[in-house]
Design a protein around this motif. Structure first.
Motif, mmCIF file in Angstrom:
data_model
loop_
_atom_site.group_PDB
_atom_site.id
_atom_site.type_symbol
_atom_site.label_atom_id
_atom_site.label_comp_id
_atom_site.label_asym_id
_atom_site.label_seq_id
_atom_site.Cartn_x
_atom_site.Cartn_y
_atom_site.Cartn_z
ATOM 1 N N SER A 84 -7.546 6.173 0.838
ATOM 2 C CA SER A 84 -6.827 7.311 1.432
ATOM 3 C C SER A 84 -7.134 8.605 0.685
ATOM 4 C CB SER A 84 -5.323 7.042 1.445
ATOM 5 O OG SER A 84 -4.785 7.150 0.142
ATOM 6 N N LEU A 85 -7.458 8.500 -0.609
ATOM 7 C CA LEU A 85 -7.773 9.700 -1.387
ATOM 8 C C LEU A 85 -9.194 10.172 -1.167
ATOM 9 C CD1 LEU A 85 -6.155 8.764 -4.810
ATOM 10 C CD2 LEU A 85 -5.339 10.464 -3.166
ATOM 11 N N ARG A 143 2.058 6.528 -7.116
ATOM 12 C CA ARG A 143 1.063 7.493 -7.607
ATOM 13 C C ARG A 143 1.618 8.916 -7.553
ATOM 14 N NH1 ARG A 143 -2.205 11.023 -5.276
ATOM 15 N NH2 ARG A 143 -1.676 10.320 -3.176
ATOM 16 N N PHE A 183 -6.681 5.991 6.457
ATOM 17 C CA PHE A 183 -5.626 4.987 6.530
ATOM 18 C C PHE A 183 -5.985 3.965 7.607
ATOM 19 C CE2 PHE A 183 -3.826 9.032 5.216
ATOM 20 C CZ PHE A 183 -3.104 8.695 4.084
ATOM 21 N N PRO A 220 0.800 -1.238 0.000
ATOM 22 C CA PRO A 220 0.000 0.000 0.000
ATOM 23 C C PRO A 220 0.827 1.281 0.000
ATOM 24 C CG PRO A 220 -0.973 -1.597 1.491
ATOM 25 C CD PRO A 220 0.326 -2.202 1.007
ATOM 26 N N SER A 222 -6.414 0.518 -1.123
ATOM 27 C CA SER A 222 -6.077 1.388 0.010
ATOM 28 C C SER A 222 -5.688 2.787 -0.473
ATOM 29 C CB SER A 222 -4.995 0.765 0.897
ATOM 30 O OG SER A 222 -3.891 0.380 0.151
ATOM 31 N N VAL A 223 -5.112 2.883 -1.660
ATOM 32 C CA VAL A 223 -4.828 4.222 -2.198
ATOM 33 C C VAL A 223 -6.140 4.973 -2.406
ATOM 34 C CG1 VAL A 223 -3.996 5.485 -4.207
ATOM 35 C CG2 VAL A 223 -2.645 3.595 -3.280
ATOM 36 N N ALA A 270 2.330 1.785 -3.412
ATOM 37 C CA ALA A 270 1.325 2.159 -4.416
ATOM 38 C C ALA A 270 1.063 3.663 -4.353
ATOM 39 C CB ALA A 270 0.033 1.370 -4.186
ATOM 40 N N ASP A 271 1.020 4.202 -3.149
ATOM 41 C CA ASP A 271 0.775 5.641 -3.009
ATOM 42 C C ASP A 271 2.011 6.440 -3.442
ATOM 43 O OD1 ASP A 271 -1.298 7.379 -2.499
ATOM 44 O OD2 ASP A 271 -0.684 7.766 -0.431
#
Lengths: 631, 425
Positions: B226-227, A113, B128, A106, B222-223, A109-110
């Motif tokens: 969180s957004l 991005r 999160f 996770p 999960s991204v 991945a962020d």
């Protein structure tokens, strides 16, 4: 070669050569990705026969952090450290490119991005340089053209029509041409087809998959240049010529001699000798006030340039790396590089322990055990009246320490003419330095030597060290652990590299053209049949018992305390043929650790067998291993 | 040493920090939620310099000892002594057992670390599920020594070591109020496209690498969470105080990074961006040189100091007291912030745990590993005590943490070794 199984019950124990601490101040190097809480299940496996050609399974290999940055530079012309700032991946045996460890968690991945959004925004700042059509036609056709041409470079293969359609849909949802291009690029940089190098192949008859020319090109390019294929290589993939081994070899040699290969050489050495810690290894500013960021970077560059000089302008060989002098006569080979000497030292002094451990673990490929619990250990404090060798004398005199430290310190003292920042010193604390040492308990490299140049000469001549070197290259090139079928691949590679003193080019090309780079195993594909279970396991051949007198087993109790004991075991091959050994010992108490061996259980009758460097014993030779048990 | 120039005001990096987007989703819970914070510092301890004097509710921290910097918070603390790791020893074993209790995939806790287990069970509607922050954890890469949180058996989690990036992910990534919704929509389109691509790849692969791509899909979810979650900071979750060191990997930046990560973590909790957070300072066998205290040797070397070496021991104690000060800062900060959803302070509804991976560092043993709790966990705990247990499994402590957080379980880690919780907390 047959495994020999014997049962020994230990009735009497002799000797008391205690095992002790492995350098209290020492970072234990990253170990295999094995969770002590969850050791891998011990399933009896049929012995792997190396008679058939062997190769690994189908894989997706995520770009490493370094590969990400280099790929971005080649793809977008943007030089940065986006990848370097990503969360550090799990490293396996010191390598950060292990196929199984490289996943998209996770946090990553962020981070991917954020990087993709930043990079795509920067890329479209100069839109005319990016898009393939004239500036006058910023329309959907132009965007589609970009999807195909940029996409082919990002994916390292042409896109399918379905894939093109996905990006065209994304484009239509954006505000304008520039915005559309920006988000196409942001999406491509997060696509699994960009992030993972495909080593999947096609076919699948009888579980064999052939890699495509694009996959072969990608594998070759990332191995030798750490980045995406260059236009020549992509062209070769497009023409489908790379499946010809002669063309593959020619391309491997071309890339090896291109400037882009320098990255591979330093990246390999960084992992092999743990030099990647140089930028951040803590140093005491009082002891080494000169040790700032600029010096660290200079050391890194010097080593990178030294390696390139040996490989491209010097002998180009394995022994050349270890014995070529760099400037001053005392700078003998890689082991005398200030970068290496600084990383493998304490913050405020040299360290025979760190340096001996480096040679034992990374050049002889022998993993050392951690110090056993329950033993008080203190690294000797600095003393203005003693040399470091004198400070560490207890390791030799105290039987509690000597069991392990005799494998470490007598090698590490060879480096004593260099302080903790890699600076040469004639004397230490005004006292003469004794840097003569000895290698014991190796497979075939046992000897005494004079100083670092003596040690370098011994290592450069050793078959054992050369084999270890090829094994490190295997890990680096394939991102896999040489076990099972891959152990056969490694054996095959060592044969292909051959005896004598190989050139680095020979090693790299052997890896690049090995069948593993062109075909893989996987579950068989047969759409008409329901999925089959794994291939049937062939029944193990009955093991015939050879005469007992062909092997001798000697168990020494190294140390014993109230709640535990440690033993050293020597297995000697008395026969006339190489012996792949396996013995059973009756263990008192419960095993807490063991080294240079694999153990079948933790108590009772435990079957011990060798590990990669001591599983086969030559006639007349011995293998040594040890264990500790709690009572 | 770090200079002012190395520090960048967080607000400079994020001009819109004070102008965050309008709420897209109201806070889901009316009841006050509990929070778990785990703080790690490495290389065990030396018990006679760590132990409080006295017992039970009548105890204090003798002058010069490691816990003395916590004196003013004494009544907020539970000092827990005499807990052993039954299934791990030494640096690596200690590090991997500390929060997992030696659980395997077949255990009820599935080999997860306690923070991940609780986050999964709570399934809080926060941006999160958990936050993993670190201070210089990764110079040796990720391995059993450098990681403490486990997503599942054998799979550890890398902490985020860069405060500037943490800041951006928490507060600085939503665009201006005018563009926030459109930006979110674009990002969701991209995520949809990537998901399609992962799915197509899975179809090509059959059984191979399925787990890797499944994990990738989970990460994409999960991204998205969180957004799209609420990003509205409440009055108490101002992040502008965070100072973000420019080069967080350099040894001398350690104190500044630790402070910034603590501030960001507390802000994230105050904003209800997460309810489970960990802060890992370095890692076992830490080579950190406490140069800011005038110490020249690495922390791990110091941790092996023999009793007879008084100068070395004084340095080790100084380093350990520094960690106690950082823990005190964290606890104090939670105590100073009013609970956003109710009365009292944030600390009242939190459980803050200071964990270590070894008992006596000189012995490489995981016996009598020192633990400190802070906070009441919404009334589950009654702090202000020094408790000495008789060599109990620390798995009982892990069960206690679960129950304090409202997650009911009888065992944590290897159920064959220990069940039940600590008594008297």
């Amino acid at each position: 070669m047959k495994k020999i199984a014997l049962l020994f019950t230990i009735l009497s124990l002799e000797g008391c050569n205690a095992i002790g601490n492995i350098g209290a101040g020492d970072p234990v190097p990253p170990q295999e990705m094995i969770d002590p809480n969850n050791p891998p299940p011990v399933t009896p496996q049929p012995p792997v026969s190396c008679d058939q050609p062997q190769y690994g399974r189908r894989l997706l290999r995520r770009l490493t952090r370094g590969e990400y940055d280099r790929t971005i530079e080649d793809l977008l012309g943007i030089r940065g450290d986006y990848g370097e700032r990503f969360a550090a991946d799990t490293s396996v045996d010191g390598y950060d490119n292990h196929a199984e460890a490289l996943v998209v968690a996770p946090l990553l991945a962020d981070q991917l991005r954020l990087a993709a959004e930043d990079l795509s925004a920067r890329a479209v700042e100069n839109l005319n340089a990016l898009v393939p059509c004239a500036a006058g036609t910023p329309d959907e056709n132009c965007a589609t053209e970009l999807i195909r041409s940029f996409g082919e470079r990002a994916y390292r293969r042409p896109l399918t029509e379905t894939e093109v359609g996905r990006y065209r849909t994304l484009y239509r949802g954006m505000e304008n041409f520039q915005d559309g291009i920006r988000w196409i690029i942001a999406a491509m940089l997060q696509s699994p087809n960009f992030l993972y190098r495909s080593e999947i192949g096609s076919g699948g008859e009888r579980g064999v998959y052939r890699l495509s020319a694009y996959e072969i090109a990608t594998e070759l390019s990332y191995f030798i240049t750490g980045s995406m294929p260059d236009p020549t290589l992509l062209e070769a993939a497009k023409n489908n010529t790379l499946t010809d081994p002669a063309v593959l070899e020619r391309e491997a040699k071309r890339l090896f001699h291109s400037p882009r290969a320098k990255f591979m050489l330093s990246r390999f050495t960084d992992s092999w000798l743990e030099l990647d810690r140089l930028a951040e290894v803590p140093k005491d500013a009082m002891t080494y006030p000169q040790f700032d960021a600029a010096l660290r970077e200079q050391m890194r560059l010097d080593t990178e340039n030294f390696i390139a000089r040996v490989v491209y302008e010097g002998s180009g060989t394995f022994s050349g790396l270890l014995t070529t002098t760099d400037g001053a006569p005392e700078r003998v080979g890689l082991l005398a590089q200030p970068s290496l000497l600084s990383v493998h030292a304490r913050p405020n002094s040299s360290s025979p322990v760190h340096r001996g451990k480096l040679v034992r673990e990374r050049l002889l490929c022998q993993k050392l055990p951690p110090p056993p619990p329950g033993v008080v250990v203190q690294p000797p404090p600095l003393d203005p009246n003693l040399t470091s060798r004198e400070r560490y004398a207890r390791h030799a005199s105290d039987p509690l320490c000597n069991g392990c430290h005799r494998m470490i310190d007598p090698i590490g003292v060879a480096f004593e003419h260099f302080d903790g920042a890699g600076v040469f010193r004639e004397l230490e604390n005004s006292r003469a330095i004794d840097d003569d040492g000895e290698i014991v308990s190796s497979r075939s490299t046992n000897t005494t030597f004079d100083g670092l140049s003596g040690l370098a000469g011994v290592l450069a001549e050793s078959d054992e060290v050369r084999g270890c070197f090829v094994e490190h290259w295997f890990r680096f090139a394939y991102g896999l652990t040489p076990q099972g079928e891959l152990g056969c691949v490694l054996g095959d590679l060592k044969t292909r590299v051959g005896g004598g003193d190989p050139s680095i080019e020979q090693v790299v090309v052997a890896l690049a053209v090995h069948p593993h780079t062109q075909q893989r195993t996987g579950a068989p594909v047969d759409p008409m049949e329901p999925e089959e279970p794994m291939e049937p396991v062939e029944p193990e051949e009955p093991v015939s018992m050879p005469p007992v007198q062909e092997i001798s087993v000697n168990v020494h109790e190294d140390s014993r305390w109230e709640t535990g004991h440690c033993d050293q075991v020597t297995v000697t091959n008395l026969g006339a043929n190489p012996l792949d050994w396996r013995i059973t010992l009756s263990i008192e108490g419960t095993l807490t650790q063991h080294w240079n061996t694999q153990a079948s259980a933790t108590s009772g009758d435990v079957v011990f067998e060798g590990v990669s460097w001591n599983d086969v014993i030559a006639p007349g030779a011995s293998a040594a291993f040890g264990y500790c048990a709690a009572l | 040493m770090l200079t002012r120039r190395d520090l960048v005001r967080a607000s400079l990096l994020a001009p819109f920090a004070g102008l965050l987007a309008a709420p897209r989703r109201a806070h889901a819970q009316s009841a006050v939620a509990k929070r778990l914070v785990i703080f790690f510092s490495p290389n065990g301890t030396v018990h006679r310099h760590w132990r409080p004097a006295g017992m039970g509710t009548s105890f204090d921290f003798p002058a010069g000892t490691i816990l003395e910097p916590l004196a003013e918070l004494k009544n907020d603390l539970l000092i827990l002594d005499g807990l052993d790791f039954m299934n791990g020893n030494n640096h690596e074993g200690g590090m991997s057992t500390m929060l997992t209790g030696g659980g395997a995939s077949s255990s009820p806790s599935q080999g997860m670390s306690v923070d991940q287990f609780i986050a999964a069970r709570l399934a809080a509607p926060t941006r999160f599920p958990s936050l993993e922050l670190g201070v210089q954890t990764s110079a040796w890469g990720g391995n059993t020594q450098t990681r403490m949180c486990y997503r599942r058996a054998g799979e550890h989690i890398a902490p985020a070591d860069r405060p500037a990036e943490v800041y951006r992910r928490l507060f600085g990534d939503t665009g201006t109020p005018a563009t926030a919704d459109l930006l979110l929509q674009k990002r969701k389109s991209v995520l949809d496209l990537i998901r399609d691509e992962v799915g197509a790849l899975q179809n090509n692969l059959g059984t191979e690498e399925r787990a890797k791509l499944d994990a990738h899909l989970t990460s994409l979810r999960s991204v998205e969470l969180s957004l799209s979650g609420s990003t509205t900071p409440t009055a108490s979750c101002d992040s502008a105080q965070a100072m973000l060191p420019a080069d967080p990997g350099q040894n001398d930046a350690f104190p500044a990074v630790c402070r910034a990560q603590t501030d960001l973590m507390v802000s994230a909790l105050a904003c209800d961006f997460t309810r489970v957070a960990t802060l890992q300072c370095s890692h076992t066998v830490s080579p950190t040189v406490f140069s800011w205290l005038g110490i020249g040797d690495g922390h791990h070397s110091l941790s092996h100091t023999d009793d007879s070496n008084t100068a070395g021991m004084a340095q080790f104690i100084a380093a350990e007291r520094w960690f106690a000060e950082q823990f005190a800062y964290l606890v104090d900060k939670l105590k100073s912030l009013p609970e956003p959803g109710g009365g009292g302070s944030m600390l009242d509804n939190s459980l803050v745990v200071w964990v270590k991976e070894l008992g006596d560092s000189r012995l490489h043993e995981c016996r009598s590993v020192p633990f400190v709790f802070a906070g009441k966990a919404g009334g589950y705990l009654t702090p202000g005590k020094y408790l000495r247990f008789d060599n109990l499994s620390h798995q009982k402590l892990l069960v206690t943490i679960c129950r304090a957080m409202g997650v009911d379980t009888d065992t944590f880690g290897d159920p064959n070794i220990s069940t039940g919780a600590l008594e008297g907390v």
